[in-house]
Design a protein around this motif. Structure first.
Motif, short mmCIF file in Angstrom:
data_model
loop_
_atom_site.label_atom_id
_atom_site.label_comp_id
_atom_site.label_asym_id
_atom_site.label_seq_id
_atom_site.Cartn_x
_atom_site.Cartn_y
_atom_site.Cartn_z
N ARG A 134 9.09 -11.46 -1.17
CA ARG A 134 8.24 -10.75 -2.13
C ARG A 134 6.84 -10.55 -1.55
N LEU A 135 6.29 -11.61 -0.95
CA LEU A 135 4.96 -11.51 -0.35
C LEU A 135 4.93 -10.54 0.82
N GLN A 136 5.99 -10.54 1.64
CA GLN A 136 6.04 -9.61 2.78
C GLN A 136 6.07 -8.16 2.29
N LEU A 137 6.89 -7.88 1.28
CA LEU A 137 6.94 -6.52 0.74
C LEU A 137 5.61 -6.15 0.11
N GLU A 138 5.02 -7.07 -0.62
CA GLU A 138 3.72 -6.80 -1.24
C GLU A 138 2.65 -6.55 -0.19
N ASN A 139 2.69 -7.28 0.92
CA ASN A 139 1.70 -7.06 1.97
C ASN A 139 1.85 -5.66 2.55
N THR A 140 3.08 -5.23 2.76
CA THR A 140 3.34 -3.87 3.25
C THR A 140 2.79 -2.84 2.26
N LEU A 141 3.06 -3.06 0.97
CA LEU A 141 2.57 -2.14 -0.07
C LEU A 141 1.04 -2.15 -0.14
N LEU A 142 0.45 -3.33 0.00
CA LEU A 142 -1.02 -3.44 -0.03
C LEU A 142 -1.65 -2.68 1.13
N VAL A 143 -1.11 -2.85 2.33
CA VAL A 143 -1.67 -2.18 3.51
C VAL A 143 -1.61 -0.66 3.33
N LYS A 144 -0.47 -0.15 2.87
CA LYS A 144 -0.34 1.30 2.63
C LYS A 144 -1.31 1.76 1.55
N SER A 145 -1.43 0.98 0.49
CA SER A 145 -2.33 1.34 -0.60
C SER A 145 -3.78 1.31 -0.17
N ILE A 146 -4.14 0.34 0.66
CA ILE A 146 -5.51 0.25 1.17
C ILE A 146 -5.84 1.51 1.98
N GLU A 147 -4.91 1.95 2.82
CA GLU A 147 -5.13 3.17 3.60
C GLU A 147 -5.34 4.37 2.68
N HIS A 148 -4.52 4.46 1.64
CA HIS A 148 -4.64 5.56 0.68
C HIS A 148 -5.98 5.49 -0.06
N LEU A 149 -6.37 4.30 -0.48
CA LEU A 149 -7.64 4.13 -1.19
C LEU A 149 -8.83 4.45 -0.29
N ASP A 150 -8.73 4.11 1.00
CA ASP A 150 -9.80 4.46 1.94
C ASP A 150 -10.00 5.97 2.01
N VAL A 151 -8.90 6.72 2.03
CA VAL A 151 -8.98 8.18 2.04
C VAL A 151 -9.66 8.67 0.76
N LEU A 152 -9.26 8.12 -0.38
CA LEU A 152 -9.87 8.53 -1.66
C LEU A 152 -11.35 8.21 -1.69
N LEU A 153 -11.73 7.04 -1.18
CA LEU A 153 -13.14 6.66 -1.17
C LEU A 153 -13.96 7.59 -0.28
N LYS A 154 -13.39 8.01 0.85
CA LYS A 154 -14.10 8.94 1.73
C LYS A 154 -14.25 10.30 1.06
N GLN A 155 -13.21 10.73 0.35
CA GLN A 155 -13.25 12.04 -0.31
C GLN A 155 -14.21 12.04 -1.49
N GLU A 156 -14.12 11.01 -2.31
CA GLU A 156 -14.89 10.99 -3.55
C GLU A 156 -16.27 10.37 -3.36
N GLY A 157 -16.34 9.29 -2.64
CA GLY A 157 -17.62 8.62 -2.42
C GLY A 157 -18.37 8.35 -3.71
#
Length: 135
Positions: A104-127
């Protein structure tokens, strides 16, 4: 009209529902995690990923967070992450049904890493400048 709220304390699988009363009842089997040892490095890494994920979510809403609550129990940590992850219900259900904390933790870590990348893009776009008025 009565509003009822329930907090889950233990996972279970419904074996049979009973409909002879005006309220729902069921026979259930409790679900136990089957891990005995969980890698400290996995727990350490996911705590970092979880903090970074929550920081980015908070930043998107114009906020800031320094730290999260400490979870000594890896199972409790995994359920806290599953609760806050903004993913499809199907994925949350998959996490809930997993009986291995490590998996469960391994899958969650994978999901977190992908989500962090997506959120970084949103933060750069929206600021922050686009979320506040020019008063």
């Amino acid at each position: 009209r009565i509003m009822v709220s329930a907090v889950g304390e233990q996972r279970f699988v419904i074996q049979e529902t009973q409909t002879d009363k005006p309220y729902l009842m069921a026979n259930v089997n409790l679900i136990q995690d089957n891990d005995t040892e969980i890698s400290e490095s996995l727990v350490s890494n996911i705590k970092i990923s979880f903090l970074e994920y929550v920081r980015r979510l908070t930043a998107l809403q114009g906020g800031w967070i320094d730290r999260l609550a400490e979870y000594d129990d890896p199972s409790a940590l995994s359920f806290a992450i599953a609760q806050l992850l903004q993913v499809e219900s199907k994925i949350k259900q998959e996490l809930l049904e997993m009986t291995s904390v490590s998996s469960r933790l391994q899958l969650e870590n994978t999901l977190l890493v992908k989500s962090i990348e997506h959120l970084d893009v949103l933060l750069k776009q929206e600021g922050p400048h686009k979320r506040f008025s020019a008063n």
